[in-house]
Design an enzyme around this catalytic site. Structure first.
Site, PDB file in Angstrom:
ATOM      1  N   LYS A 144       0.818  -1.195   0.000  1.00 51.06           N
ATOM      2  CA  LYS A 144       0.000   0.000   0.000  1.00 51.06           C
ATOM      3  C   LYS A 144       0.856   1.250   0.000  1.00 51.06           C
ATOM      4  CE  LYS A 144      -3.080  -2.263   3.261  1.00 51.06           C
ATOM      5  NZ  LYS A 144      -3.601  -2.124   4.663  1.00 51.06           N
ATOM      6  N   ASP A 149       7.645   2.592  -2.399  1.00 52.79           N
ATOM      7  CA  ASP A 149       7.804   3.700  -1.459  1.00 52.79           C
ATOM      8  C   ASP A 149       9.244   3.778  -0.951  1.00 52.79           C
ATOM      9  OD1 ASP A 149       7.620   1.340   0.044  1.00 52.79           O
ATOM     10  OD2 ASP A 149       6.085   2.073   1.414  1.00 52.79           O
ATOM     11  N   LYS A 158      16.761   3.814   1.346  1.00 53.85           N
ATOM     12  CA  LYS A 158      17.284   3.793   2.716  1.00 53.85           C
ATOM     13  C   LYS A 158      18.345   2.707   2.796  1.00 53.85           C
ATOM     14  CE  LYS A 158      14.677   2.619   6.358  1.00 53.85           C
ATOM     15  NZ  LYS A 158      13.547   2.653   7.335  1.00 53.85           N
ATOM     16  N   PHE A 197      13.227   5.504  10.905  1.00 54.46           N
ATOM     17  CA  PHE A 197      11.920   4.991  10.496  1.00 54.46           C
ATOM     18  C   PHE A 197      11.027   6.172  10.188  1.00 54.46           C
ATOM     19  CE2 PHE A 197       7.710   3.130  10.776  1.00 54.46           C
ATOM     20  CZ  PHE A 197       7.896   1.982  10.008  1.00 54.46           C
ATOM     21  N   ASP A 252       3.442   3.931   6.462  1.00 55.67           N
ATOM     22  CA  ASP A 252       2.699   3.737   7.708  1.00 55.67           C
ATOM     23  C   ASP A 252       3.558   3.232   8.850  1.00 55.67           C
ATOM     24  OD1 ASP A 252       3.102   1.058   6.591  1.00 55.67           O
ATOM     25  OD2 ASP A 252       1.712   0.386   8.144  1.00 55.67           O
TER      26      ASP A 252
HETATM   27  P1  IMP Z   1      12.387  -4.078   2.375  1.00 54.43           P
HETATM   28  O1  IMP Z   1      11.781  -5.330   1.843  1.00 54.43           O
HETATM   29  O2  IMP Z   1      13.091  -4.254   3.675  1.00 54.43           O
HETATM   30  O3  IMP Z   1      13.241  -3.325   1.373  1.00 54.43           O
HETATM   31  O4  IMP Z   1      11.210  -3.151   2.828  1.00 54.43           O
HETATM   32  C1  IMP Z   1      10.397  -2.531   2.023  1.00 54.43           C
HETATM   33  C2  IMP Z   1       9.095  -2.216   2.730  1.00 54.43           C
HETATM   34  O5  IMP Z   1       9.220  -2.048   4.160  1.00 54.43           O
HETATM   35  C3  IMP Z   1       8.643  -0.898   2.187  1.00 54.43           C
HETATM   36  O6  IMP Z   1       7.846  -1.098   1.061  1.00 54.43           O
HETATM   37  C4  IMP Z   1       7.890  -0.311   3.340  1.00 54.43           C
HETATM   38  O7  IMP Z   1       6.528  -0.678   3.274  1.00 54.43           O
HETATM   39  C5  IMP Z   1       8.490  -0.915   4.589  1.00 54.43           C
HETATM   40  N1  IMP Z   1       9.411   0.057   5.237  1.00 54.43           N
HETATM   41  C6  IMP Z   1      10.753   0.025   5.267  1.00 54.43           C
HETATM   42  N2  IMP Z   1      11.258   1.073   5.931  1.00 54.43           N
HETATM   43  C7  IMP Z   1      10.176   1.814   6.309  1.00 54.43           C
HETATM   44  C8  IMP Z   1      10.044   3.057   7.019  1.00 54.43           C
HETATM   45  O8  IMP Z   1      11.011   3.732   7.428  1.00 54.43           O
HETATM   46  N3  IMP Z   1       8.769   3.479   7.206  1.00 54.43           N
HETATM   47  C9  IMP Z   1       7.671   2.802   6.769  1.00 54.43           C
HETATM   48  N4  IMP Z   1       7.758   1.652   6.098  1.00 54.43           N
HETATM   49  C10 IMP Z   1       8.998   1.159   5.862  1.00 54.43           C
HETATM   50 MG    MG Z   2       4.625  -0.810   5.043  1.00 53.18          MG
END
Ligand code: IMP
Ligand code: MG
Length: 179
Positions: free
Chosen positions: A42, A99, A130, A151, A158
């Site tokens: 989302k 995102d 990030k 974060f 969210d």
């Molecule tokens: P990854 O699979 O660890 O790269 O994470 C991706 C997903 O984790 C993103 O699409 C976000 O929904 C969530 N996410 C990662 N860091 C944050 C943050 O700082 N705030 C909110 N959601 C996050």
């Molecule tokens: Mg999320």
């Protein structure tokens, strides 16, 4: 855990300006090409809605949703589709709109899945890159902002399904209950 404080990281104006620039970069790269733009639900919904309004190649739009397992603030290696793409990708350029890339597991999963559908090319636009917790290498072709860590919430992002409606992006200061 609860959020104790929100500090502005990128305000609505800064986001709008950056998203407009990204739109122009994307227009230049795909001029005259057939493009499918895929929103990762989302969290990317607001970024996607703003970004596609800058695109001028009449893209096809589609949505995916994935479930990832891990804590409320981090993803581990297990990711699966809860909603797949519906548009055929064979022979088309595909741009995935996410995102945040954090550990990289979500994008890595999606790239593997979508690559198997015969797309002509596969690229990634992420609002926030990030890097602190990257576990899987991911190439971010269009990055909105680079953030070392923290974060963040707002503009689609969210914490436990809240704060997505905020027009800006904020760093969430999270403290354990009772701390
Ligand atoms: P990854 O699979 O660890 O790269 O994470 C991706 C997903 O984790 C993103 O699409 C976000 O929904 C969530 N996410 C990662 N860091 C944050 C943050 O700082 N705030 C909110 N959601 C996050
Ligand atoms: Mg999320």
């Amino acid at each position: 855990m609860k959020i104790n404080d929100l500090k502005v990281v990128y305000d609505a104006q800064a986001i709008a300006a950056r998203v407009a620039e990204m739109g122009q970069e994307i227009n230049r790269l795909y001029a005259g090409e057939e493009l499918v733009v895929v929103c990762v639900l989302k969290g990317a919904f607001m970024f996607f809605a703003d970004l596609v309004r800058h695109l001028d190649m009449r893209p096809e739009l589609d949505f995916v949703r994935v479930a990832s397992y891990g804590s409320s603030t981090s993803t581990c290696g297990t990711v699966s589709f809860t909603k797949d793409v519906e548009v055929p990708l064979q022979g088309k350029h595909v741009l995935l709109v996410e995102d945040i890339v954090d550990t990289g597991h979500t994008v890595d999963f999606l790239f593997r899945q979508l690559a198997a559908r015969g797309a002509k090319s596969l690229r990634l636009a992420a609002l926030v890159d990030k890097q602190e917790r990257r576990a899987v290498p991911v190439r971010v072709d269009f990055a909105g902002f680079a953030l070392p860590g923290g974060f963040i919430v707002g503009y689609g992002l969210d914490y436990a399904e809240r704060y997505r409606e905020l027009p800006g992006i904020y760093e969430a200061v999270i403290e354990p209950e009772g701390a």
